[in-house]
Write an enzyme that holds these catalytic residues in place. Sequence first.
Site, PDB file in Angstrom:
ATOM      1  N   ILE A 369      41.496  39.839  40.398  1.00 38.61           N
ATOM      2  CA  ILE A 369      40.361  40.783  40.462  1.00 38.61           C
ATOM      3  C   ILE A 369      39.521  40.601  41.722  1.00 38.61           C
ATOM      4  CG2 ILE A 369      40.146  41.217  37.982  1.00 38.61           C
ATOM      5  CD1 ILE A 369      37.934  39.091  37.885  1.00 38.61           C
ATOM      6  N   GLY A 370      39.848  39.600  42.519  1.00 43.18           N
ATOM      7  CA  GLY A 370      39.065  39.440  43.734  1.00 43.18           C
ATOM      8  C   GLY A 370      39.491  38.197  44.500  1.00 43.18           C
ATOM      9  N   ALA A 371      38.798  38.004  45.625  1.00 45.16           N
ATOM     10  CA  ALA A 371      39.106  36.831  46.438  1.00 45.16           C
ATOM     11  C   ALA A 371      37.833  36.029  46.602  1.00 45.16           C
ATOM     12  CB  ALA A 371      39.629  37.276  47.795  1.00 45.16           C
ATOM     13  N   GLY A 372      37.881  34.754  46.249  1.00 48.63           N
ATOM     14  CA  GLY A 372      36.718  33.886  46.418  1.00 48.63           C
ATOM     15  C   GLY A 372      36.869  33.089  47.702  1.00 48.63           C
ATOM     16  N   GLU A 373      35.867  32.248  47.960  1.00 48.16           N
ATOM     17  CA  GLU A 373      35.873  31.435  49.184  1.00 48.16           C
ATOM     18  C   GLU A 373      37.078  30.495  49.202  1.00 48.16           C
ATOM     19  OE1 GLU A 373      32.242  29.240  49.366  1.00 48.16           O
ATOM     20  OE2 GLU A 373      32.946  28.059  51.089  1.00 48.16           O
ATOM     21  N   PHE A 374      37.485  30.045  48.000  1.00 47.18           N
ATOM     22  CA  PHE A 374      38.531  29.022  47.943  1.00 47.18           C
ATOM     23  C   PHE A 374      39.895  29.552  47.516  1.00 47.18           C
ATOM     24  CE2 PHE A 374      34.514  26.838  47.388  1.00 47.18           C
ATOM     25  CZ  PHE A 374      34.627  25.773  48.266  1.00 47.18           C
ATOM     26  N   GLY A 375      39.947  30.790  47.067  1.00 48.59           N
ATOM     27  CA  GLY A 375      41.227  31.336  46.606  1.00 48.59           C
ATOM     28  C   GLY A 375      40.987  32.555  45.740  1.00 48.59           C
ATOM     29  N   VAL A 377      40.497  35.154  42.598  1.00 48.17           N
ATOM     30  CA  VAL A 377      39.814  35.173  41.300  1.00 48.17           C
ATOM     31  C   VAL A 377      40.634  36.104  40.405  1.00 48.17           C
ATOM     32  CG1 VAL A 377      37.660  35.674  40.080  1.00 48.17           C
ATOM     33  CG2 VAL A 377      37.581  34.913  42.468  1.00 48.17           C
ATOM     34  N   ASP A 488      20.631  31.297  46.559  1.00 43.65           N
ATOM     35  CA  ASP A 488      21.418  32.462  46.969  1.00 43.65           C
ATOM     36  C   ASP A 488      21.325  33.552  45.908  1.00 43.65           C
ATOM     37  OD1 ASP A 488      23.033  34.011  48.527  1.00 43.65           O
ATOM     38  OD2 ASP A 488      24.900  32.994  47.984  1.00 43.65           O
TER      39      ASP A 488
END
Length: 726
Positions: A369-375, A377, A488
Amino acid sequence: MPSNYTGACKPGSFKAFAGNTKCSKCPPHSSSHDQAATVCHCDKSFFRALKDPSTMACTRPPSAPRNVVSLINDTALFLQWMPPRDSGDRKDLTYNVLCQRCDTADSGLTQCEPCEPDLRFIPKALGLTGTSVAILEYAVHANYTFHVEALNGVSGLGVAARSLANITVNTHQAGPALVGVVRKDWATENSIALSWEQVEQPPADIVDYEVKYYEREQEQLSYSSTRTRTASVVVTGLRPSTVYVFHVRTRTTAGFTAYSPNFEFSTAAEDPDVADQGQVLVMVTASVGGFSLLVILTLFLLITGRCQGYIKARMKSEEKRRTRFHSGHVPFSGIKTYVDPDTYEDPTQAVEEFAKEIDPSYICIERVIGAGEFGEVCSGRLRLPGRMDVPVAIKTLKGGYSEQQRRDFLREASIMGQFCCTNIIRLEGVVTNSRPVMIVVEYMENGALDSFLRSRDGQFTVLQLVDMLRGITVGMTYLSDMGYVHRDLAARNILVDKNLVCKVSDFGMSRVLEDDSEAAYTATGGKIPIRWTAPEAIAYGKFSSASDVWSYGIVMWEVMSYGERPYWEMSNQDVILSIEEGYRLPAPMGCPVTLHQLMLHCWQKEAGQRPNFTDVLSFLDKLIINPGSLLTLANDAQSLTDSPEDLPDYPLFISIGDWLDSIKMSQYKNNFLAAGYTTLDSISTMNTDDIRRIGICLIGHQRRIISSIQSLRLQLHHIQQNGFQV
Ligand code: ADE
């Protein structure tokens, strides 16, 4: 002079009184078919009210109200709606709220009858001029159907059907307590085991139970709460020989039920042997030095600062520590405190402490469903044995990571695992013993708040938006009470579930706020989200709950403007300079003045003068209880300057066409030109009424244009202050 007006009026015109007056053209929606008419008769489906003069256009009843929505809490039910699309061209629009209670008999037949007479409508049920009403004294476990009727001066004059919009509300979620007697199973000096039974069949599936408790002598000055999926719990971290008050409520898929009655139970008395041992320990500690004391304090905070979800896993380490912390010399406040994972020599221990290890065979990954900072999602399901499937989001750590990246990735889990609050994203657990390393959290069907609002522009009522903000405030109150500074907070870091519940997420940026009112983390550089960050945090890294409140004000603005970018396309540098000069974001279109005032309060230059989250929460609650306070809207485009005449002369670098192209609204170019708005100068003075008047009817388009006009004004204001910089 001879009169020109003596002839009989022609069809299509009329003269109310005989004499030397001119014939008038029939007003809109009326006609006269004969010569010498003294009145024009209304066209089919159009009418004149008794008091309407014959020179007035004939009008018609309004269409039905739109988008009726309901909100319910323990004491009140709120209805809110949008005005009808067609007011019938009259200004005397009112609303009646009619109520029926519909119950389904054992035979399966549903019967409706008028609602109980003791139901109270605030301000009233009939003749409302506003678009909301609060309803008190409703029965629980009931289905109410409300018909909201729009009326004007000519309603009821024809044979047309009434203009009704209906909504059915069930009051199950505010139902009575399902938990009856709460029993104490056993107690030690620091823990009490409780269990209970259901007294009634739940109206919907049980999700979990919430146990709220506080020290009796503290009279609820502060309380703690914990969740459990079974009808029992072991509450730990308590003080010896102390009476606690407990009450339990059930969370079902339809919401919370009421709390059980209060039950008081005491912890066991201190064991003198253990106490002595503790005193010795404190003395030894004192002689070993401050560092050990710090370690002990940190460990102590660990005990008090955890969620109850994984009781079994924790009990062993709890028992180990018990002998060390029973001295009674370390004060215990009863309020959980956040423990910074960075204070662990080995951060892996923090993960073990706060996050449950999940066997990867229980995780079923369904899609990315998405891309996070580390890989990536992903979404999927968690299938724990003996438990219902839980929809989850799974953050993965991509292969080839360094040890530092693994720690940074898991750091978020060891922070999240310490929180237990409906408005904070819940950690289900982690996978660290196999590859890929994963963080598993509850799934939020509507994703990030900013994109969600952008995709649903103009579709919520103010009350619904305020309810979303309330959820964020509850989450932030919880975090600040724990001494946790988010750093944040932004709509992109709020997730929204299928019931529009907003939860704070993204705990990667945070650092601990030490137990010192002056202590705030000072940044040593790093990336700061400028538009969301308080000036003192940008200037000298002074992050605190007060700087989170500034960011919260920006989130309020994002919510009320349906995901608009704060300060639009201004550069970060210009944002910093404008804020320094005292400029603040104007109220978004359709934003109640009370909410904009709250935003401005959150954006006070002096951190100490901003409200805290508890203040914000009680302010929002007052607005929700009295929705009339949300009816006065801030004066959109006019708010930047006192009057349009004050606007500066400024160079016009772009044409109207370019401007409209840039906001993808070029289809309206002719609307502006035809209405005489031929320069950006004149456009910058327009407000929402002007935009409507030139024929731009879609709310989303009005919002985009008004927002861009505000942006134009802001940039002009900035150019005026600083000169034009290329
Ligand atoms: N994206 C990131 N986290 C998510 C979550 N918990 N639910 C849905 N989408 C997400």
